[in-house]
Design a protein around this motif. Structure first.
Motif, PDB file in Angstrom:
ATOM      1  N   LEU A  49       0.842  -1.182   0.001  1.00 35.39           N
ATOM      2  CA  LEU A  49       0.029   0.014   0.069  1.00 35.39           C
ATOM      3  C   LEU A  49       0.662   1.444  -0.140  1.00 35.39           C
ATOM      4  N   GLU A  50       2.033   1.053   0.680  1.00 36.98           N
ATOM      5  CA  GLU A  50       2.756   2.505   1.069  1.00 36.98           C
ATOM      6  C   GLU A  50       3.480   2.728  -0.363  1.00 36.98           C
ATOM      7  N   THR A  53      -7.662  -4.043  -8.694  1.00 33.71           N
ATOM      8  CA  THR A  53      -8.466  -2.849  -8.552  1.00 33.71           C
ATOM      9  C   THR A  53      -8.355  -2.205  -7.319  1.00 33.71           C
ATOM     10  N   SER A  54      -7.903  -2.979  -6.162  1.00 34.19           N
ATOM     11  CA  SER A  54      -7.574  -2.428  -4.891  1.00 34.19           C
ATOM     12  C   SER A  54      -6.698  -3.296  -4.072  1.00 34.19           C
ATOM     13  N   VAL A  55      -5.936  -2.865  -3.200  1.00 36.62           N
ATOM     14  CA  VAL A  55      -5.267  -3.620  -2.055  1.00 36.62           C
ATOM     15  C   VAL A  55      -5.990  -2.978  -0.551  1.00 36.62           C
ATOM     16  N   MET A  56      -6.357  -4.014   0.253  1.00 35.24           N
ATOM     17  CA  MET A  56      -6.767  -3.591   1.584  1.00 35.24           C
ATOM     18  C   MET A  56      -6.010  -4.018   2.541  1.00 35.24           C
ATOM     19  N   ASP A  57      -6.042  -3.276   3.694  1.00 37.33           N
ATOM     20  CA  ASP A  57      -5.042  -3.632   4.929  1.00 37.33           C
ATOM     21  C   ASP A  57      -5.992  -3.473   5.990  1.00 37.33           C
ATOM     22  N   PRO A  58      -7.172  -4.133   6.429  1.00 38.57           N
ATOM     23  CA  PRO A  58      -8.039  -3.627   7.307  1.00 38.57           C
ATOM     24  C   PRO A  58      -7.551  -3.812   8.618  1.00 38.57           C
ATOM     25  N   SER A  59      -6.596  -4.630   8.853  1.00 43.45           N
ATOM     26  CA  SER A  59      -6.062  -4.786  10.241  1.00 43.45           C
ATOM     27  C   SER A  59      -4.603  -4.333  10.366  1.00 43.45           C
ATOM     28  N   HIS A  60      -4.413  -3.367   9.353  1.00 46.93           N
ATOM     29  CA  HIS A  60      -3.032  -2.815   9.534  1.00 46.93           C
ATOM     30  C   HIS A  60      -1.782  -3.708   9.597  1.00 46.93           C
ATOM     31  N   ILE A  61      -1.627  -4.927   8.846  1.00 46.97           N
ATOM     32  CA  ILE A  61      -0.888  -5.691   8.842  1.00 46.97           C
ATOM     33  C   ILE A  61       0.661  -5.076   8.418  1.00 46.97           C
ATOM     34  N   GLU A  62       0.573  -4.244   7.290  1.00 48.88           N
ATOM     35  CA  GLU A  62       1.677  -3.546   7.008  1.00 48.88           C
ATOM     36  C   GLU A  62       1.825  -2.123   6.745  1.00 48.88           C
ATOM     37  N   SER A  63       0.504  -1.681   6.976  1.00 48.32           N
ATOM     38  CA  SER A  63       0.345  -0.175   6.432  1.00 48.32           C
ATOM     39  C   SER A  63      -0.426   0.562   7.375  1.00 48.32           C
ATOM     40  N   ALA A  64      -0.309   1.963   7.461  1.00 47.73           N
ATOM     41  CA  ALA A  64      -1.403   2.759   8.229  1.00 47.73           C
ATOM     42  C   ALA A  64      -2.614   2.978   7.277  1.00 47.73           C
ATOM     43  N   HIS A  65      -2.346   2.742   6.067  1.00 45.77           N
ATOM     44  CA  HIS A  65      -3.602   2.472   5.280  1.00 45.77           C
ATOM     45  C   HIS A  65      -4.538   1.590   5.342  1.00 45.77           C
ATOM     46  N   ARG A  66      -5.877   1.794   5.224  1.00 40.30           N
ATOM     47  CA  ARG A  66      -6.666   0.533   5.152  1.00 40.30           C
ATOM     48  C   ARG A  66      -6.999   0.210   3.698  1.00 40.30           C
ATOM     49  N   GLU A  86      -6.221   2.281  -4.096  1.00 44.35           N
ATOM     50  CA  GLU A  86      -6.486   1.786  -5.343  1.00 44.35           C
ATOM     51  C   GLU A  86      -5.246   1.320  -5.985  1.00 44.35           C
ATOM     52  N   GLY A  87      -5.432   0.295  -6.725  1.00 42.94           N
ATOM     53  CA  GLY A  87      -4.529  -0.254  -7.622  1.00 42.94           C
ATOM     54  C   GLY A  87      -4.451   0.303  -8.866  1.00 42.94           C
ATOM     55  N   PHE A  88      -3.864  -0.174  -9.744  1.00 37.64           N
ATOM     56  CA  PHE A  88      -3.607   0.123 -11.161  1.00 37.64           C
ATOM     57  C   PHE A  88      -4.614  -0.294 -11.814  1.00 37.64           C
ATOM     58  N   ASN A  89      -5.647  -1.343 -11.572  1.00 35.72           N
ATOM     59  CA  ASN A  89      -6.789  -1.627 -12.118  1.00 35.72           C
ATOM     60  C   ASN A  89      -6.653  -1.989 -13.505  1.00 35.72           C
ATOM     61  N   LEU A  90      -5.538  -2.661 -13.869  1.00 38.35           N
ATOM     62  CA  LEU A  90      -5.106  -3.379 -15.012  1.00 38.35           C
ATOM     63  C   LEU A  90      -5.644  -4.613 -15.062  1.00 38.35           C
ATOM     64  N   ILE A  91      -5.821  -5.367 -14.135  1.00 35.72           N
ATOM     65  CA  ILE A  91      -6.537  -6.554 -13.635  1.00 35.72           C
ATOM     66  C   ILE A  91      -7.833  -6.249 -13.108  1.00 35.72           C
ATOM     67  N   LYS A  92      -8.925  -6.108 -13.868  1.00 29.22           N
ATOM     68  CA  LYS A  92     -10.195  -5.806 -13.351  1.00 29.22           C
ATOM     69  C   LYS A  92     -11.040  -6.649 -12.412  1.00 29.22           C
ATOM     70  N   ARG A 129      -4.586 -12.253   0.507  1.00 25.00           N
ATOM     71  CA  ARG A 129      -5.435 -13.126  -0.327  1.00 25.00           C
ATOM     72  C   ARG A 129      -5.970 -12.719  -1.384  1.00 25.00           C
ATOM     73  N   THR A 130      -5.707 -12.931  -2.664  1.00 21.89           N
ATOM     74  CA  THR A 130      -6.353 -12.212  -3.840  1.00 21.89           C
ATOM     75  C   THR A 130      -7.303 -12.864  -4.349  1.00 21.89           C
ATOM     76  N   ASP A 131      -8.370 -12.254  -4.520  1.00 14.21           N
ATOM     77  CA  ASP A 131      -9.628 -12.741  -5.223  1.00 14.21           C
ATOM     78  C   ASP A 131     -10.236 -11.986  -6.536  1.00 14.21           C
ATOM     79  N   ARG A 132     -10.569 -12.696  -7.559  1.00 14.91           N
ATOM     80  CA  ARG A 132     -10.930 -12.449  -8.958  1.00 14.91           C
ATOM     81  C   ARG A 132     -12.366 -12.806  -9.246  1.00 14.91           C
ATOM     82  N   ASP A 133     -13.018 -12.031  -9.853  1.00 16.87           N
ATOM     83  CA  ASP A 133     -14.299 -12.194 -10.362  1.00 16.87           C
ATOM     84  C   ASP A 133     -14.072 -13.259 -11.352  1.00 16.87           C
TER      85      ASP A 133
END
Length: 505
Positions: free
Chosen positions: A307-308, A345-358, A361-367, A404-408
């Motif tokens: 995220l950083e 599309t996005s990277v999330m860190d709800p438990s602040h495993i690595e970052s202060a950000h939750r 947004e990613g590059f969204n090149l993989i939809k 964990r990476t998930d894709r439609d």
């Protein structure tokens, strides 16, 4: 332990050549038929290595084990420190994450536990091997840290090991750095040093000889060898200090231009080394939008803080420029591990495993692809196959990631790798221009790399190359060259004599 003779290599500063000298000594002793193991009590690095049992250690110790012709284990690097941000690091103990600590917390609360871990690990190696080549870190003369250090003279004392001090003449001031280091050591620590090695020498040795004579007279220590600068070695670098040796500018003389995004928390950047070896590839690291240009391929390497690093790329305008190149110019892009996560599309860190950000947004090149960071770290050696340009190609490598990476499943594109255990990894677009994978070492697979690069040649209209390198063969040749050159320039007889004498003290 009575039959085990240890030797320790310390340096006047970081990147003095300790790792390479240890690698060389591991191969030299192995060539003599001696059971040899590397050891580094505590390693701070974002370049890591996965052991056969799925544990994570410093990459340098894994490579040194290969040089010694043995399987790497966590006893060779019981503590790995992986920086995540300012004053904060993930502490990996015997190959598995313990927890994230602040620097002060590590120094005060972890010290006694770490000291015991180191002693137990070294004792285990000493029962199994005849030679242990120990690597220090930074400098033993860091007087602000020496009271509670876990990697230099405290380890030499614990292992009852003599010490070789190495200085890098290529950076200048080698005699000052050697003498200054010796002057700052406590008398009992200085007594452990059996001699010095001057590393990365270029030029006429006769011009250096007066300095060598002066040094030996002034310090009463022998110069154990002057090792020349060895060009074109393919031995994996330990940490990001080695990035200074990679290209940053463009080079129009080579057919293919490959840009690697260089973010602050870049990890396992040696993934790109096989590309560097290809004679028609110019591989360069990019930190600014103005440096990006119009490459034939963009590589997003791993990251210890996805995220950083995404924020860094966005703040510097690199994200926007990369998206434009891929979507409008048809530039090929490959994301590895953290770089793969960024492509979604996005990277999330709800438990602040690595970052202060939750969330970022990613590059969204993989939809329709999202990654959620979790406390569980996957560390495993894997193999499988990919389908590229109509070819089914075997691949192997290793995974190190938290998330964990998930894709439609209804989105375009398909999985990139079909793993041997039946699982699937990564993403490849229908036109094969966008590739993402958790597999570190993907470019080290010769058939895959050759096929990928020759498709780039076809697209660009330049000659396809059929004499590409065989990466593992080049690595092995480099280790042989390193050991041969070092052995021919070190006084190995004197080193072994002093090791034997030291063991009898």
């Amino acid at each position: 332990m009575a039959n085990c003779l240890p030797i320790m290599v310390q340096g006047t500063h970081s990147d003095a050549g300790k790792s390479l000298l240890v690698t060389a000594l591991c191969r030299i002793f192995s060539n003599k038929g001696l059971r040899t193991a590397p050891f580094k009590s505590q390693n701070m690095a974002l370049n890591s290595y996965i052991t056969i049992d799925g544990k994570e250690i410093g990459r340098a110790q894994g490579v040194q084990a290969e040089a010694a012709r043995i399987q790497a284990t966590t006893y060779m690097n019981p503590i790995l420190i992986k920086p995540e941000g300012e004053n904060r690091s993930q502490i990996v103990v015997h190959g598995k994450p313990l927890r994230t600590m602040q620097a002060g917390e590590y120094r005060e609360d972890f010290y006694e536990y770490g000291k015991q871990l180191i002693k137990e690990s070294f004792s285990k190696l000493a029962t199994d091997y005849e030679r242990i080549v120990i690597e220090g870190a930074g400098s033993p003369a860091e007087i602000n840290l020496n009271e509670r250090e876990l990697v230099n003279m405290s380890v030499a004392d614990m292992a009852k090991a003599p010490v070789i001090l190495v200085g890098d003449i290529d950076k200048g001031g080698v005699f000052a750095s050697l003498v200054g280091t010796l002057q700052l050591l406590d008398p009992e620590d200085r007594q452990r040093i059996i001699g010095v090695v001057i590393n990365k020498f270029r030029g006429d040795l006769a011009l250096l000889q007066p300095g060598l004579d002066w040094f030996e007279d002034y310090t009463s220590l022998p110069v154990l060898g002057v090792v020349p600068f060895i060009d074109n070695l393919t031995v994996d670098a330990e940490d990001s200090l080695a990035l200074a040796g990679y290209h940053t500018g463009q080079n129009a003389t080579k057919a293919l231009d490959i840009a690697v995004l260089h973010y602050p928390r870049i990890a396992n950047f040696t993934d790109i080394d096989p590309l560097v070896l290809e004679h028609d590839c110019h591989v360069r690291f990019v930190k600014k939008r103005s440096e990006l240009g119009t490459p034939d391929m963009i590589v997003l390497p791993g990251s210890k803080n996805t995220l950083e690093d995404l924020q860094y790329l966005r703040d510097n305008g690199i994200t926007e420029a990369v998206i434009e190149l891929v979507e409008k110019e048809g530039t090929r892009i490959v994301g590895i591990c953290g770089g793969y996560q960024m492509l979604g599309t996005s990277v999330m860190d709800p438990s602040h495993i690595e970052s202060a950000h939750r969330r970022m947004e990613g590059f969204n090149l993989i939809k329709h692809m999202t990654t959620t960071l979790t406390a569980h770290k996957r560390t495993v050696l894997v193999s499988g196959h990919v389908q590229l340009s109509g070819h089914i190609l075997p691949v192997d490598g290793y995974e190190i990631h938290m998330g964990r990476t998930d894709r439609d499943s209804n989105s375009y594109g398909s999985h990139f790798i079909h793993l041997s255990d039946g699982e699937k990894d990564g993403f490849i677009s229908e036109d094969e221009r966008i590739i993402g994978t958790y597999l570190h070492g993907i470019f080290a697979n010769d058939e895959f790399r050759h096929t990928l690069l020759n498709k780039l040649c076809e697209k660009k209209g330049v000659p396809v190359t059929y004499d590409r390198c065989l990466y593992q063969s080049v690595r092995e040749k480099s280790m042989t060259t390193l050991a041969d050159v070092v052995e021919s320039h070190l006084n190995m007889a004197l080193i072994e004599q002093k090791m034997d004498a030291f063991s009898k003290r």
